[in-house]
Design a protein around this motif. Structure first.
Motif, short mmCIF file in Angstrom:
data_model
loop_
_atom_site.label_atom_id
_atom_site.label_comp_id
_atom_site.label_asym_id
_atom_site.label_seq_id
_atom_site.Cartn_x
_atom_site.Cartn_y
_atom_site.Cartn_z
N CYS A 167 34.89 34.99 24.79
CA CYS A 167 36.35 35.09 24.86
C CYS A 167 36.71 35.42 23.66
O CYS A 167 37.25 35.14 23.04
CB CYS A 167 37.41 34.16 25.42
N PRO A 168 38.19 37.22 23.83
CA PRO A 168 38.15 37.25 22.46
C PRO A 168 39.59 36.75 21.63
O PRO A 168 40.18 36.19 20.69
CB PRO A 168 38.82 38.57 22.13
N PHE A 169 39.91 35.33 22.77
CA PHE A 169 41.14 34.79 22.46
C PHE A 169 41.04 33.55 22.23
O PHE A 169 41.47 32.49 21.70
CB PHE A 169 42.24 34.89 23.13
N ASP B 264 42.08 30.84 19.32
CA ASP B 264 43.65 30.05 19.20
C ASP B 264 43.69 29.36 20.48
O ASP B 264 44.63 28.97 20.77
CB ASP B 264 44.43 31.77 19.35
N MET B 265 42.87 29.20 21.45
CA MET B 265 43.89 28.31 22.74
C MET B 265 43.03 26.64 22.47
O MET B 265 42.09 26.36 21.24
CB MET B 265 41.49 28.58 23.40
N ASP B 266 43.61 25.75 22.75
CA ASP B 266 43.31 24.46 22.44
C ASP B 266 42.25 23.88 23.32
O ASP B 266 41.68 23.41 22.58
CB ASP B 266 44.63 23.65 22.48
N LEU C 276 38.95 25.55 25.45
CA LEU C 276 37.65 26.68 25.13
C LEU C 276 37.75 26.73 26.91
O LEU C 276 38.10 25.81 27.51
CB LEU C 276 36.22 26.78 25.36
N PRO C 277 37.11 28.05 27.52
CA PRO C 277 37.94 28.50 29.03
C PRO C 277 36.89 27.23 29.88
O PRO C 277 37.89 26.71 30.74
CB PRO C 277 37.56 30.01 29.28
N ASN C 278 35.67 27.21 29.72
CA ASN C 278 34.98 26.99 30.21
C ASN C 278 35.19 24.73 30.15
O ASN C 278 34.94 24.12 31.65
CB ASN C 278 33.20 27.07 29.50
N CYS D 12 45.00 33.15 28.08
CA CYS D 12 44.13 34.03 28.98
C CYS D 12 45.46 35.16 29.35
O CYS D 12 46.57 35.26 29.50
CB CYS D 12 44.11 33.34 30.22
N VAL D 13 44.85 36.38 28.49
CA VAL D 13 45.43 37.58 29.47
C VAL D 13 44.36 37.96 30.53
O VAL D 13 44.92 39.12 30.96
CB VAL D 13 45.48 38.80 28.23
N GLY D 14 43.82 37.56 31.30
CA GLY D 14 43.17 38.46 32.37
C GLY D 14 42.37 39.09 31.91
O GLY D 14 42.46 40.43 32.94
N CYS D 15 41.68 39.36 30.90
CA CYS D 15 41.07 40.99 30.34
C CYS D 15 39.76 41.16 31.72
O CYS D 15 39.00 41.76 31.18
CB CYS D 15 40.51 40.91 29.33
N ASN D 16 38.92 39.57 31.90
CA ASN D 16 37.60 39.07 32.82
C ASN D 16 36.53 39.57 31.83
O ASN D 16 35.51 40.40 32.37
CB ASN D 16 38.05 40.69 33.59
N THR D 17 36.61 39.50 30.50
CA THR D 17 35.56 39.68 29.88
C THR D 17 34.69 38.68 30.26
O THR D 17 33.29 39.04 29.79
CB THR D 17 35.96 39.54 28.31
N CYS D 18 34.89 37.09 29.90
CA CYS D 18 34.34 36.39 30.63
C CYS D 18 33.96 36.64 32.06
O CYS D 18 32.50 36.06 32.10
CB CYS D 18 35.00 35.28 30.10
N SER D 19 34.08 37.61 32.52
CA SER D 19 33.73 37.48 34.33
C SER D 19 32.49 38.22 34.13
O SER D 19 31.64 38.34 34.50
CB SER D 19 34.64 38.50 34.72
N MET E 230 37.31 33.30 36.42
CA MET E 230 38.41 32.54 35.86
C MET E 230 39.43 33.19 35.44
O MET E 230 40.55 32.32 35.29
CB MET E 230 37.72 32.74 33.86
N ALA E 231 39.45 34.77 35.56
CA ALA E 231 41.01 35.18 35.55
C ALA E 231 41.91 34.71 36.78
O ALA E 231 43.11 34.46 36.44
CB ALA E 231 40.55 36.33 35.29
N ALA E 232 41.59 34.65 37.72
CA ALA E 232 42.15 34.49 38.76
C ALA E 232 42.47 32.54 38.95
O ALA E 232 43.02 32.28 38.99
CB ALA E 232 40.68 34.32 40.06
N VAL E 233 41.29 32.11 38.41
CA VAL E 233 41.61 30.46 37.63
C VAL E 233 42.58 30.44 36.88
O VAL E 233 44.03 29.98 37.25
CB VAL E 233 40.46 29.33 37.29
N MET E 234 43.00 30.80 35.72
CA MET E 234 43.95 30.62 34.95
C MET E 234 44.89 31.83 35.42
O MET E 234 45.99 30.27 35.34
CB MET E 234 43.67 32.21 33.66
N ASP E 235 45.12 32.68 36.45
CA ASP E 235 46.59 32.76 36.90
C ASP E 235 46.38 31.87 38.47
O ASP E 235 48.15 31.46 37.86
CB ASP E 235 46.07 33.95 37.68
S1 SF4 Z 1 40.29 36.88 31.27
FE1 SF4 Z 1 38.53 34.95 30.16
S2 SF4 Z 1 38.03 36.34 28.15
FE2 SF4 Z 1 39.91 36.96 28.96
S3 SF4 Z 1 41.37 36.50 28.04
FE3 SF4 Z 1 40.71 34.96 30.26
S4 SF4 Z 1 39.28 33.48 29.74
FE4 SF4 Z 1 39.49 34.97 28.03
#
Ligand code: SF4
Ligand code: SF4
Lengths: 288, 183
Positions: free
Chosen positions: B38-40, B43-45, B47-49, B72-79, B88-93
């Protein structure tokens, strides 16, 4: 062979219609040269962008769905912006997976839903063009221009789409076949920061400068991207010492068609690409 | 980066998130591939996992108040990295939408105002009008003086259009917004 007669419908999306007009113009010119004609979807609307799905999933689906219903059903729909491609693709997947949603939107738009509408990624179209031998006469045209191919997150997809083609390497392959030279570098699929460039510019700046420095260290003379958002972020968040010209993929492709690329496109860039174009004798001609 | 303390448990939170996002969180075995990619994450408090783990632990309030869900910008890099296809992006949404829906105090108000400015622009024109989005965002965040040079440069290069590109059928756009509101 010089042409591949094709009629496609086309979704430009907000960026290509406004901030990245030069991307739109160069794409159309390039395809037109090979007899591929694009017709914009009548009265298309925003795909929803990154923001709508962040705060309202239903609205995101509805916005994307309107475009899918408006698109002529008998032609493939070309989508140049990778963000829009993903948004429309996800909406299509959601509709295809639910009879109930299909019915809901069929009723709303008073039209029949076509689950088989072909959504065509610009990269896929390029693969077809290359397979048809269209680029054979263009070898060497880029005069050895050294390019850092930059994909950002444009090819990343959610898990439900992870069996689809990846297309990594396409920029390199195409550039090399036109006489460019692609460098190998570590940041080719590192995200540009997208909308954080507005609301958390210091984060975007960090990512962008890491990418730009990487490209400079690799010996590239420019970066080529197929995403208008990446193009803008790299240009606006790059510190002066890390400047390197950024090109839209379609601009570089058009430069390979001698005398076709327009000066006006490059004038819109915030990082001036003209010195490197002159150095490599890639001279854009038309002024419009 | 904060360590997490187990507390304020909402056991049905995980069901709520899974139902909304259609993601199966129990597939996650915390290999950290997502967070490493994850590129971000710097700066996150959390981690995504870690967010996934916290959801599973029912730590609703801490998750919804986190900066991670907004960064999380929903970039799907993690997916692309996840060996177990966790969306992950759907979870964050879903987490952002729950936070907004439940009136939680939002950690990244600037990002939230930006999203609202974009959606607002779409509601008015059916398309995004970048200049207006920037102006509204700046007014909302009282950041009047940042990026002025940049704005002027973009205007002079015609990167920012003064007038929006817009959809002709205004009613159609309005009806999409009404549909989303359940009207
Ligand atoms: S979609 Fe994944 S890689 Fe992209 S910002 Fe969100 S958590 Fe990070
Ligand atoms: S990559 Fe997938 S399995 Fe690994 S920690 Fe992240 S979500 Fe879990």
């Amino acid at each position: 062979m010089r042409s591949m007669k094709k009629e496609l419908s086309y979704f430009p999306g907000c960026s290509l219609a406004t901030t990245a007009k030069e991307n739109n113009a160069s794409l159309k010119l390039f395809l037109n040269y090979f007899d591929i004609r694009l017709t914009d979807i009548q009265d298309w609307n925003c795909c929803g962008s990154s923001s709508t799905h962040s705060v309202n999933s239903k609205l995101a689906l509805s916005l994307a769905a309107r475009n899918l219903f408006l698109a002529p059903q008998d032609k493939p729909l070309l989508i140049a912006c990778p963000g829009c491609f993903l948004r429309l693709g996800q909406a299509r997947q959601e509709l295809n997976g639910s009879q109930e949603k299909q019915k809901e939107y069929e009723k709303h738009f008073a039209k029949t839903y076509n689950p088989n509408l072909k959504l065509l990624h610009f990269f896929e179209l390029l693969v077809q063009m290359n397979n048809n031998g269209l680029f054979k006469n263009l070898t060497g045209r880029l005069n050895g221009l050294k390019i850092a191919p930059y994909y950002g997150c444009m090819l990343a997809r959610p898990p439900s789409m992870n069996k689809e083609k990846n297309h990594y390497g396409l920029i390199e392959k195409t550039m090399d076949s036109l006489g460019g030279e692609s460098v190998q570098w570590p940041f080719l699929s590192s995200c540009c920061g997208t909308f954080l460039s507005v609301s958390r510019p210091e984060i975007a700046e960090k990512l962008v400068n890491r990418i730009m420095q990487g490209a400079i260290q690799s010996g590239a003379e420019c970066i080529v991207t197929a995403c208008a958002m990446c193009h803008l972020n790299l240009e606006i968040r790059c510190r002066p010492e890390n400047r390197l010209p950024i090109f839209h993929f379609s601009e570089i492709l058009s430069l390979a068609l001698e005398g076709k690329a327009s000066k006006g496109w490059f004038k819109r860039h915030l990082i001036d690409p003209e010195p490197i174009l002159q150095q490599r004798q890639l001279i854009p001609c038309q002024t419009s | 980066m904060e360590s997490i303390t187990y507390g304020h448990v909402a056991p049905d939170f995980v069901d709520q998130v899974e139902m909304m996002s259609h993601a199966n969180l129990s597939r996650c075995f915390h290999c950290l591939a997502c967070s490493a990619g994850c590129p971000f994450c710097e700066d996150m408090d959390y981690l995504p996992n870690v967010i996934i783990r916290m959801v599973q632990f029912g730590m609703k309030e801490a998750v919804l108040k986190s900066s991670t869900i907004w960064l999380c910008v929903g970039c799907n890099t993690c997916s692309m990295e996840c060996p177990n296809s966790v969306d992950m992006a759907a979870v964050m949404d879903s987490l952002r939408q729950i936070a907004v829906g439940e009136g939680i105090q939002i950690a990244e108000t600037g990002i939230y105002s930006f999203h609202n400015a974009v959606v607002d622009s779409i509601s008015r024109y059916g398309r995004t009008h970048k200049l207006e989005i920037m102006m509204r965002y700046k007014i909302c965040e009282k950041e009047f003086f940042t990026d002025i040079d940049l704005g002027l440069k973009m205007l002079s290069k015609r990167k920012l259009d003064l007038l929006p590109s817009r959809v002709k059928d205004k009613k159609a756009i309005k009806s999409l917004f009404e549909m989303a509101e359940g009207k």
